[in-house]
Every structure is written in C-alpha cells, then in structure tokens.
Design an enzyme around this catalytic site. Structure first.
Site, PDB file in Angstrom:
ATOM      1  N   GLU A  41      -6.903  -1.704   3.523  1.00  0.00           N
ATOM      2  CA  GLU A  41      -6.434  -3.012   3.051  1.00  0.00           C
ATOM      3  C   GLU A  41      -5.706  -3.768   4.152  1.00  0.00           C
ATOM      4  OE1 GLU A  41      -7.267  -4.633   0.536  1.00  0.00           O
ATOM      5  OE2 GLU A  41      -8.327  -3.023  -0.483  1.00  0.00           O
ATOM      6  N   TYR A 124      -0.587  -8.979  -2.595  1.00  0.00           N
ATOM      7  CA  TYR A 124      -2.005  -8.618  -2.684  1.00  0.00           C
ATOM      8  C   TYR A 124      -2.208  -7.137  -2.334  1.00  0.00           C
ATOM      9  CZ  TYR A 124      -6.556  -7.425  -1.121  1.00  0.00           C
ATOM     10  OH  TYR A 124      -7.706  -6.710  -0.945  1.00  0.00           O
ATOM     11  N   ASP A 142      -7.183 -12.120  -3.630  1.00  0.00           N
ATOM     12  CA  ASP A 142      -7.377 -12.491  -2.224  1.00  0.00           C
ATOM     13  C   ASP A 142      -8.318 -13.695  -2.232  1.00  0.00           C
ATOM     14  OD1 ASP A 142      -9.874 -11.472  -2.817  1.00  0.00           O
ATOM     15  OD2 ASP A 142      -9.995 -10.150  -1.082  1.00  0.00           O
TER      16      ASP A 142
END
Ligand code: SF4
Length: 343
Positions: A41, A124, A142
């Site tokens: 991520e 996020y 996102d």
C-alpha cells in the site's frame, strides 16, 4: 444523494463476485501477510503498479518482517526504493517498522486507530490494511474508488477526501459479504475497468446499476482536477572525477530527495552561467558541459544541466566508483551518472 441498503448490497456483491475471478496476479496477493500489505500500500501510492510489483518482491525478500527492517539502516531501505520516487515514503516506512516493533510487539496492528499512529499511514492506508489484511468492515477511498463511486451515482462535485465519498464507500462495505474482497475489488475495478478516459462499461459487473453509464456521462464525472502549476527550477550537476573516484554529496534529511545521494549539484530558481557555476565550485577552467535533460515532478519541472570537471579546489567527498551501487540515487541523479556510463 445516497443509496439504500439493498442497492448497496447488490453493488457490493457484484463487485466481490467479479473480483474473485478478475483479480490481477500481484505478488502481495499470493504471499498475503499484513506486513506485505502495508508495504504494497505504501509503495503503490502515486506509482505504477507494474513497477511496484517488481520492487515489492525485492523488498519482501530483503525485509520479510517489520523487525528485519527496523534493524536495518535507512540507506538500505532507500537503496531498494530507488526508482519508485517520493522517497519520503521509504523513510516513513522505516520509522513505521521501528514503531511496530517498539509499540506493537513486531506485528502490524489491526485497527484503523492503531494503524493511524504509524508514521506515514493516513486514512486510506489504515483502512486498506485493516480491511484487506484483517477483513475489518472499514471503508477505503483512493482515486480509483472515488471514480467508481462518483460514476455509480453520477456525481461530479466531490473530491477523494470529501465526506460524501467516504460515506458512499462506507455504505458499500457495511452491506458487503467480505470487506477485504469488496475493498480490493473496488480498487481493482477502478484500476482496470472503470478507468479515467476509456471505461469498459460493457465488461463492468455493475453497469446495470451505474447512473453515469445510464446517462452517458462517464467521462464527465468525477470532474477532472485542474493540473497543479509547476514551478521551474534549474539544477547544475557536476561530475568531478579523479582516477577511479567520484565526488558525491548526501542530501539533507528533509525536503526533496531527502537522504538520497547525488553528485555535487547547485539548485537555482534562475538560469546560471558557466562562470557562476565555476565560481560556486571554485573552478576556473576544465568545466565541460555534457548535456541537459528535463525532470518532471508533481509540482516542479527541473531543468538539469550536467557538467564534468577535471579541476577541484573546493573540499569534496570522494568515493570509489566501484561502490556506486551501494548508494541510493533518485532517478534524476541516476540519469546524471549515465552521462559518464556510471549508472
Ligand atoms: Fe464505471 Fe462504466 Fe462500470 Fe459505471 S458502468 S462503474 S462508468 S465502468
């Protein structure tokens, strides 16, 4: 504008089912661990997924656990991060690995609240790790998710961080079967089907429930963001060489390319003459231009001017050219080195 529970469940289930068969083969999906997900991520932010996939494998082999990274040098992390850009993320990741060892017994924490305490982890990323690695019923938004939910509702007025967008993502995750599948599926749908310029609506698992598709407004929502104004800068990089040694500088721990290495470089908001460059390095002759190139960043356009110089008076730090692979360089400086086939 909101959607009711039945509509939410129908959309969520269609995306979960689609993702079960359409998911791309990405390395962190095969070797699925919370640490691997945190790495992927953080690495994927603003970076092309193919590039991340290649680098992620190298990263997980070198740092298979938070402890292995916490015990390493920051330079080792930056070295592997080369080419991904936004090097601050690598330094934050190193700090986060130390925090995980110090405060969470070496295991990536499970809740959004705990994940948010980690350096470099925002709303996020915390939601992505909690929901995808631990199946927590938490939303994520996102750019890809934002585009999908805006189009589903034919809504062009909100941005990625607006409450409306997060509320839409929450409604979907509240009514799905498996949060990890839904959230990853939403991102995958935005990345591969509901793309910005050429959405493949005929192949989309939710086209019968998509308001933008029904109204033919897919390309109008979400409204495109105005491109940021790019500031222009001039960087003058000088390759000082003597026998098998080259002069290098270590950039400061803050700002652009923090902690990375470079050849001696002057940064200026205006063009400099050769005389000014020579005077900065205290050299009067033997300063030869090798070429120029442009390097574009999100907010800057940098014009690089590359020189070599065989004269050196100023105090410089010399390193063996055979050890250059041990130093992390940003892409622009790698290009500078390539003028003398050093990268
Ligand atoms: Fe996107 Fe088209 Fe699917 Fe709507 S139908 S979500 S616009 S790909």
């Amino acid at each position: 504008m909101t959607i009711n529970a039945t509509q939410s469940a129908n959309i969520a289930n269609a995306i979960e089912n689609w993702f079960s068969t359409a998911a791309r083969d990405l390395p962190w999906r095969n070797e699925d661990t919370p640490w691997g997900r945190l790495l992927s991520e953080l690495m994927a932010q603003q970076t092309q997924i193919d590039r991340v996939a290649e680098k992620w494998t190298e990263m997980i082999i070198r740092f298979p656990t938070p402890l292995s990274m916490a015990e390493s040098e920051e330079q080792d992390v930056l070295l592997l991060w080369q080419g991904l850009g936004y090097y601050r993320r690598a330094r934050y990741l190193k700090e986060a690995s130390e925090q995980i060892c110090r405060e969470y017994g070496g295991e990536v924490p499970q809740t959004v609240e705990e994940l948010l305490t980690l350096r470099g982890v925002g709303k996020y990323t915390a939601g992505a790790v909690a929901s995808i690695a631990y199946n927590a019923r938490k939303p994520i938004v996102d750019g890809n998710v934002h585009r999908v939910v805006c189009r589903l509702q034919n809504q062009g007025d909100y941005s990625v961080n607006d409450k409306w967008t997060w509320k839409m993502a929450s409604q979907l995750v509240d009514h799905c079967d498996t949060p990890s599948k839904l959230n990853e599926g939403l991102m995958e749908l935005g990345a591969t089907v509901c793309t910005p310029k050429k959405p493949k609506c005929e192949e989309c698992p939710v086209h019968s429930m998509c308001s933008a598709f029904q109204n033919g407004t897919q390309l109008e929502v979400p409204k495109p963001k105005a491109a940021p104004q790019k500031q222009k800068e001039f960087h003058y990089a000088v390759l000082f060489k003597k026998q098998n040694k080259i002069a290098l500088e270590h950039r400061a721990g803050k700002g652009l390319w923090a902690g990375m290495w470079q050849v001696p470089t002057i940064e200026s908001s205006k063009k400099l003459t050769k005389k000014e460059i020579g005077s900065h390095f205290d050299v009067k002759q033997h300063l030869e231009k090798l070429g120029t190139f442009k390097h574009t960043l999100t907010h800057k356009m940098i014009e690089f001017h590359v020189y070599e110089c065989s004269e050196y008076k100023k105090q410089l730090d010399w390193y063996d050219t055979a050890t250059l692979h041990e130093f992390p360089f940003a892409n622009a400086q790698k290009k500078v080195l390539s003028f003398k086939s050093l990268s």
